[in-house]
Design a protein around this motif. Structure first.
Motif, PDB file in Angstrom:
ATOM      1  N   SER A  90     -17.777  23.709 101.591  1.00 36.63           N
ATOM      2  CA  SER A  90     -18.534  23.759 102.840  1.00 36.63           C
ATOM      3  C   SER A  90     -17.734  24.307 104.015  1.00 36.63           C
ATOM      4  O   SER A  90     -18.243  25.137 104.776  1.00 36.63           O
ATOM      5  N   LEU A 131     -17.494  28.108 104.631  1.00 34.97           N
ATOM      6  CA  LEU A 131     -18.756  28.712 105.040  1.00 34.97           C
ATOM      7  C   LEU A 131     -19.114  28.378 106.480  1.00 34.97           C
ATOM      8  O   LEU A 131     -19.907  29.086 107.102  1.00 34.97           O
ATOM      9  N   LEU A 132     -18.536  27.302 107.017  1.00 31.64           N
ATOM     10  CA  LEU A 132     -18.783  26.958 108.410  1.00 31.64           C
ATOM     11  C   LEU A 132     -17.964  27.813 109.370  1.00 31.64           C
ATOM     12  O   LEU A 132     -18.227  27.810 110.575  1.00 31.64           O
ATOM     13  N   ALA A 143     -21.998  33.797 101.875  1.00 33.34           N
ATOM     14  CA  ALA A 143     -22.934  32.731 101.521  1.00 33.34           C
ATOM     15  C   ALA A 143     -23.738  33.081 100.280  1.00 33.34           C
ATOM     16  O   ALA A 143     -23.975  32.236  99.414  1.00 33.34           O
ATOM     17  N   ARG A 182     -26.801  30.742 104.509  1.00 29.58           N
ATOM     18  CA  ARG A 182     -25.727  29.758 104.643  1.00 29.58           C
ATOM     19  C   ARG A 182     -26.278  28.336 104.575  1.00 29.58           C
ATOM     20  O   ARG A 182     -25.604  27.432 104.075  1.00 29.58           O
ATOM     21  N   LEU A 215     -24.835  25.620 101.958  1.00 30.73           N
ATOM     22  CA  LEU A 215     -24.267  24.331 102.360  1.00 30.73           C
ATOM     23  C   LEU A 215     -24.992  23.155 101.723  1.00 30.73           C
ATOM     24  O   LEU A 215     -24.386  22.112 101.470  1.00 30.73           O
ATOM     25  N   THR A 238     -24.145  19.790  97.722  1.00 28.97           N
ATOM     26  CA  THR A 238     -24.433  18.362  97.834  1.00 28.97           C
ATOM     27  C   THR A 238     -25.396  17.912  96.742  1.00 28.97           C
ATOM     28  O   THR A 238     -25.210  16.855  96.120  1.00 28.97           O
TER      29      THR A 238
END
Length: 264
Positions: free
Chosen positions: A33, A36-37, A45, A117, A121, A125
């Motif tokens: 994560s 990509l932030l 992405a 993106r 993200l 999860t």
């Protein structure tokens, strides 16, 4: 009954990711994560989404299950992209302009990048934590991460009650349908059921907190754990795999010249 339960447990544990320690899964989530932030390009992405999709067979989760759990993200994704489409810093050819909103080449590129993106993200999860055992998660947090027992027990209690929300929602939906209540206005039915679910959650949380306190879970006494949480070679392989995915995503973006830091 014992044989049937044993077969179900074996079937549930045959996925490769099931052997990865829950604490390592949390680390992998950060690895997948944080990079990509820091960037806002569509290429990195998109590459991450493709590589994560190829890893789905390792998780023991079906494609249909992943799509169902991604459905809320896919519905809300255009909202995130729309703000960038209208209010991002304009650049290149301008296609439309009204009030404070401007649609240009750069704003379109930003909107696409933000939309992809969001998926990149959310997908880790779902893949990492859909099948995690709450008890193993608590043992890992206490023995590997060394978090306080009181915090770990709170996380365990909260995790175990998440599945009850789904059962409560299903029971309310079936009860309302059997009584013919609220079938015409879907929006009103949703908010009404959401409020009832909130009331159920508050009441259940109060009873659970009282019961746990009565049983001494809030004590500062050093606790022991029924399950032992250990790290293995598979955990190292999983971390290396996550680093490889991010390295490939960022590397491809750098190679095609689309990589761009958020603050630039």
């Amino acid at each position: 009954m014992t044989l049937a339960r044993s077969g179900i447990e074996t079937a549930r544990r045959d996925a490769w990711l099931d052997g990865v320690n829950p604490a390592v899964r949390i680390l992998i989530a950060f690895v997948l994560s944080i990079p990509l932030l820091t960037t806002i390009d569509a290429v990195s992405a998109a590459v991450a989404v493709v590589l994560l999709t190829l890893c789905i067979p390792l998780t023991g989760i079906g494609i249909g299950t992943v799509l169902r759990r991604m459905a809320p993200i896919l519905v809300l994704m255009p909202v995130a992209g729309l703000s960038m489409l209208l209010y991002a810093e304009p650049g290149g050819r301008v296609y439309a302009s009204f009030w404070y909103a401007t649609i240009s080449d750069d704003s379109i590129a930003f909107a696409v990048a933000v939309g992809i993106r969001v998926i990149a993200l959310a997908l880790p999860t779902i893949l990492l934590f859909s099948r995690v055992d709450p008890i193993e998660l608590a043992a890992a947090l206490a023995q590997i991460v060394r978090l306080p027992a009181r915090l770990v027990l709170g996380v365990l209690a909260g995790t175990r009650t998440l599945g009850l929300f789904v059962d409560d929602w299903r029971a309310m939906r079936l009860a309302r349908r059997a009584r013919g209540v609220g079938d015409r206005n879907a929006v009103r039915r949703f908010f009404s059921m959401a409020f009832v679910l909130l009331v159920f959650a508050v009441r259940r949380g109060t009873r659970l907190a009282t019961a746990m306190e009565a049983r001494g879970f809030g004590s500062a006494i050093q606790r022991t754990w029924a399950r032992t949480s250990r790290l293995s070679r598979r955990d190292a392989i999983a971390v290396v795999g996550a680093l490889a995915i991010m390295a490939a995503a960022i590397g491809v973006a750098l190679a095609v010249g689309s990589f761009r830091f958020v603050w630039m």
